[in-house]
Design a protein around this motif. Structure first.
Motif, PDB file in Angstrom:
ATOM      1  N   SER A 233       6.866  10.463  -7.933  1.00 34.71           N
ATOM      2  CA  SER A 233       6.838   9.005  -8.088  1.00 34.71           C
ATOM      3  C   SER A 233       7.922   8.342  -7.242  1.00 34.71           C
ATOM      4  N   MET A 234       9.102   8.962  -7.201  1.00 33.51           N
ATOM      5  CA  MET A 234      10.181   8.426  -6.374  1.00 33.51           C
ATOM      6  C   MET A 234       9.806   8.465  -4.899  1.00 33.51           C
ATOM      7  N   MET A 235       9.162   9.558  -4.489  1.00 27.14           N
ATOM      8  CA  MET A 235       8.728   9.660  -3.103  1.00 27.14           C
ATOM      9  C   MET A 235       7.660   8.615  -2.802  1.00 27.14           C
ATOM     10  N   GLY A 236       6.786   8.361  -3.765  1.00 25.04           N
ATOM     11  CA  GLY A 236       5.788   7.317  -3.586  1.00 25.04           C
ATOM     12  C   GLY A 236       6.421   5.946  -3.442  1.00 25.04           C
ATOM     13  N   LEU A 237       7.490   5.706  -4.208  1.00 28.58           N
ATOM     14  CA  LEU A 237       8.223   4.445  -4.091  1.00 28.58           C
ATOM     15  C   LEU A 237       8.809   4.303  -2.699  1.00 28.58           C
ATOM     16  N   PHE A 238       9.413   5.388  -2.205  1.00 28.18           N
ATOM     17  CA  PHE A 238       9.987   5.323  -0.857  1.00 28.18           C
ATOM     18  C   PHE A 238       8.921   4.996   0.174  1.00 28.18           C
ATOM     19  N   GLU A 239       7.776   5.689   0.108  1.00 26.69           N
ATOM     20  CA  GLU A 239       6.719   5.477   1.103  1.00 26.69           C
ATOM     21  C   GLU A 239       6.207   4.036   1.059  1.00 26.69           C
ATOM     22  N   ALA A 240       6.121   3.462  -0.146  1.00 28.87           N
ATOM     23  CA  ALA A 240       5.648   2.084  -0.263  1.00 28.87           C
ATOM     24  C   ALA A 240       6.629   1.114   0.403  1.00 28.87           C
ATOM     25  N   VAL A 241       7.926   1.327   0.187  1.00 28.73           N
ATOM     26  CA  VAL A 241       8.938   0.464   0.812  1.00 28.73           C
ATOM     27  C   VAL A 241       8.956   0.688   2.322  1.00 28.73           C
ATOM     28  N   TRP A 242       8.806   1.935   2.729  1.00 36.98           N
ATOM     29  CA  TRP A 242       8.815   2.281   4.159  1.00 36.98           C
ATOM     30  C   TRP A 242       7.695   1.540   4.907  1.00 36.98           C
ATOM     31  N   ARG A 243       6.517   1.475   4.301  1.00 41.53           N
ATOM     32  CA  ARG A 243       5.386   0.819   4.966  1.00 41.53           C
ATOM     33  C   ARG A 243       5.628  -0.672   5.167  1.00 41.53           C
ATOM     34  N   MET A 303      -5.970   1.847   9.098  1.00 44.37           N
ATOM     35  CA  MET A 303      -5.489   2.757   8.057  1.00 44.37           C
ATOM     36  C   MET A 303      -4.154   3.369   8.458  1.00 44.37           C
ATOM     37  N   GLU A 304      -4.007   3.708   9.731  1.00 42.01           N
ATOM     38  CA  GLU A 304      -2.725   4.255  10.207  1.00 42.01           C
ATOM     39  C   GLU A 304      -1.644   3.185  10.167  1.00 42.01           C
ATOM     40  N   LEU A 305      -2.014   1.954  10.503  1.00 44.72           N
ATOM     41  CA  LEU A 305      -1.059   0.847  10.498  1.00 44.72           C
ATOM     42  C   LEU A 305      -0.504   0.589   9.105  1.00 44.72           C
ATOM     43  N   THR A 306      -1.378   0.668   8.111  1.00 50.81           N
ATOM     44  CA  THR A 306      -0.973   0.372   6.729  1.00 50.81           C
ATOM     45  C   THR A 306      -0.501   1.604   5.975  1.00 50.81           C
ATOM     46  N   GLY A 307      -0.665   2.784   6.571  1.00 53.18           N
ATOM     47  CA  GLY A 307      -0.198   4.005   5.932  1.00 53.18           C
ATOM     48  C   GLY A 307      -1.032   4.445   4.750  1.00 53.18           C
ATOM     49  N   VAL A 308      -2.331   4.108   4.746  1.00 51.92           N
ATOM     50  CA  VAL A 308      -3.206   4.498   3.642  1.00 51.92           C
ATOM     51  C   VAL A 308      -4.122   5.621   4.097  1.00 51.92           C
ATOM     52  N   THR A 309      -4.777   6.252   3.119  1.00 48.43           N
ATOM     53  CA  THR A 309      -5.630   7.397   3.441  1.00 48.43           C
ATOM     54  C   THR A 309      -7.097   7.155   3.089  1.00 48.43           C
ATOM     55  N   THR A 310      -7.393   6.088   2.363  1.00 47.48           N
ATOM     56  CA  THR A 310      -8.783   5.799   2.006  1.00 47.48           C
ATOM     57  C   THR A 310      -9.105   4.346   2.338  1.00 47.48           C
ATOM     58  N   ARG A 311     -10.391   4.064   2.472  1.00 45.39           N
ATOM     59  CA  ARG A 311     -10.798   2.692   2.758  1.00 45.39           C
ATOM     60  C   ARG A 311     -10.584   1.785   1.552  1.00 45.39           C
ATOM     61  N   LEU A 312     -10.654   2.355   0.361  1.00 38.87           N
ATOM     62  CA  LEU A 312     -10.375   1.563  -0.840  1.00 38.87           C
ATOM     63  C   LEU A 312      -8.938   1.049  -0.806  1.00 38.87           C
ATOM     64  N   GLN A 313      -8.014   1.928  -0.435  1.00 40.36           N
ATOM     65  CA  GLN A 313      -6.615   1.525  -0.316  1.00 40.36           C
ATOM     66  C   GLN A 313      -6.445   0.491   0.788  1.00 40.36           C
ATOM     67  N   LEU A 314      -7.205   0.651   1.878  1.00 38.21           N
ATOM     68  CA  LEU A 314      -7.131  -0.313   2.971  1.00 38.21           C
ATOM     69  C   LEU A 314      -7.571  -1.690   2.505  1.00 38.21           C
ATOM     70  N   GLY A 315      -8.638  -1.752   1.698  1.00 37.61           N
ATOM     71  CA  GLY A 315      -9.103  -3.036   1.175  1.00 37.61           C
ATOM     72  C   GLY A 315      -8.071  -3.691   0.287  1.00 37.61           C
ATOM     73  N   TRP A 316      -7.438  -2.896  -0.571  1.00 37.63           N
ATOM     74  CA  TRP A 316      -6.397  -3.439  -1.451  1.00 37.63           C
ATOM     75  C   TRP A 316      -5.239  -3.979  -0.621  1.00 37.63           C
ATOM     76  N   HIS A 317      -4.851  -3.212   0.406  1.00 39.84           N
ATOM     77  CA  HIS A 317      -3.737  -3.630   1.260  1.00 39.84           C
ATOM     78  C   HIS A 317      -4.084  -4.913   2.011  1.00 39.84           C
ATOM     79  N   ALA A 318      -5.332  -5.012   2.478  1.00 39.35           N
ATOM     80  CA  ALA A 318      -5.750  -6.208   3.208  1.00 39.35           C
ATOM     81  C   ALA A 318      -5.674  -7.448   2.314  1.00 39.35           C
ATOM     82  N   TYR A 319      -6.086  -7.321   1.050  1.00 38.09           N
ATOM     83  CA  TYR A 319      -5.974  -8.435   0.104  1.00 38.09           C
ATOM     84  C   TYR A 319      -4.509  -8.784  -0.154  1.00 38.09           C
TER      85      TYR A 319
END
Length: 330
Positions: A233-243, A303-319
């Motif tokens: 979870s901590m690593m996930g937090l870091f990756e979210a801030v990094w993006r 997807m590479e720009l936003t650091g996501v791995t699925t299109r669902l995540q890409l849609g959430w990020h776009a919103y």
């Protein structure tokens, strides 16, 4: 240079001088080294114990240097043997530790470190023990900062350990911040900046993390977290801030500059809107008069720009970024 075989600076200087002279009286050697005779004689006796020097049998008080190729070679061989034994012992201890930790108890997954010196020491250990990557979130209010911290970072980076660091903007106001950031960027560390980071954090090799503990009065304390769901979870937090952070780079005059992160262009936004409306890649390509591979390549780039791995995540990020309207019915 010869400290690895047990010689201090004075003993090494004495041996070097004796090698240069071949043989010498204690008095002459002390004069050459600008040392008291007692100190010179003490150094010579230490060299004698190491097999690097010997007293002349022909002349009392005269010392002779042992040939470096033979004497130092023997010491180095012994040192390598001892290091090999230590490495084997460390491997056995690590294996025993892994066997015991195969099913770690919950209380073994975290440890609390208290006191400024203990926290600083653990932080240095964490960096020096890293072999692949160190990830860190840095705030503008350092709790325990020592010169050893920067030294450990430099040593780890020199060994090839990759660094990804996110700093909050207040760090720029700290003394020597620009100098330290320039040095980090000069070591090819990746550094990014955001307005604020949620907490101080450092993670080594995605296996060990350290976060500060608050609410314990004036005494600094930190929580060390071993491999577990909490660490993930901590690593996930870091990756979210990094993006979300903006990269820093060295300027031409040695200063630190922020790089603008490229965003999607008009065509990217049109593709995203149509995909979120439910169209397939083929229909999007036909609607926009683009090639199917062009659409797929652009989606992959987003997807590479936003650091996501699925299109669902890409849609959430776009919103979340406001790249597309939330109501597509119109």
């Amino acid at each position: 240079m010869l400290g690895a075989i047990g010689l201090d600076e004075r003993q090494e200087l004495t041996y070097r001088a004796l090698v240069a002279l071949g043989a010498a009286q204690v008095t002459d050697l002390a004069h050459r080294l600008a040392l008291p005779e007692t100190d010179t004689e003490r150094a010579l006796h230490r060299l004698e114990q190491q097999g690097l020097a010997a007293q002349s049998s022909a002349r009392t008080g005269r010392w002779v240097a042992a040939p470096p190729g033979v004497a130092l070679g023997a010491l180095l061989t012994q040192q390598r043997h001892e290091l090999d034994q230590a490495e084997c012992a460390a491997a056995l201890l690590a294996e025993e530790y892994r066997a015991e930790a195969a099913e770690p108890a919950v209380h073994d997954l975290v440890e609390v470190v208290t006191g400024a010196s203990a926290v600083a020491h653990r932080f240095v250990q964490l960096q020096l023990g890293a072999t692949q990557e160190v990830c860190a979130l840095v705030t503008g209010k350092p709790m325990v900062v020592t010169a050893a911290d920067n030294d450990a970072e430099e040593k780890a980076a020199t060994r090839g350990v990759a660094y990804r660091v996110v700093i909050e903007r207040d760090v720029f106001s700290l003394p020597a911040a620009i100098t330290e950031l320039s040095a980090a960027l000069g070591r090819d560390e990746q550094v990014r900046v955001v307005d604020r980071v949620p907490t101080k954090l450092v993670v080594a090799d995605r296996a060990l993390a350290m976060v500060p503990l608050t609410g314990r009065g004036a005494e600094p304390a930190a929580l060390v977290v071993h491999a577990s769901g909490l660490l993930e979870s901590m690593m996930g937090l870091f990756e979210a801030v990094w993006r979300e952070a903006l990269p820093l780079r060295l300027g031409g005059s040695g200063g630190v500059l922020e790089e603008a992160v490229p965003g999607p262009d008009t065509t990217d936004l049109e593709i995203l809107s149509l995909l979120l409306a439910g169209m397939t890649d083929a229909r999007v390509a036909k609607q926009l008069d683009l090639g199917l591979r062009t659409v797929q390549r652009r989606v992959k780039g987003l997807m590479e720009l936003t650091g996501v791995t699925t299109r669902l995540q890409l849609g959430w990020h776009a919103y979340a970024k406001g790249w597309v309207a939330r109501d597509l019915r119109g």
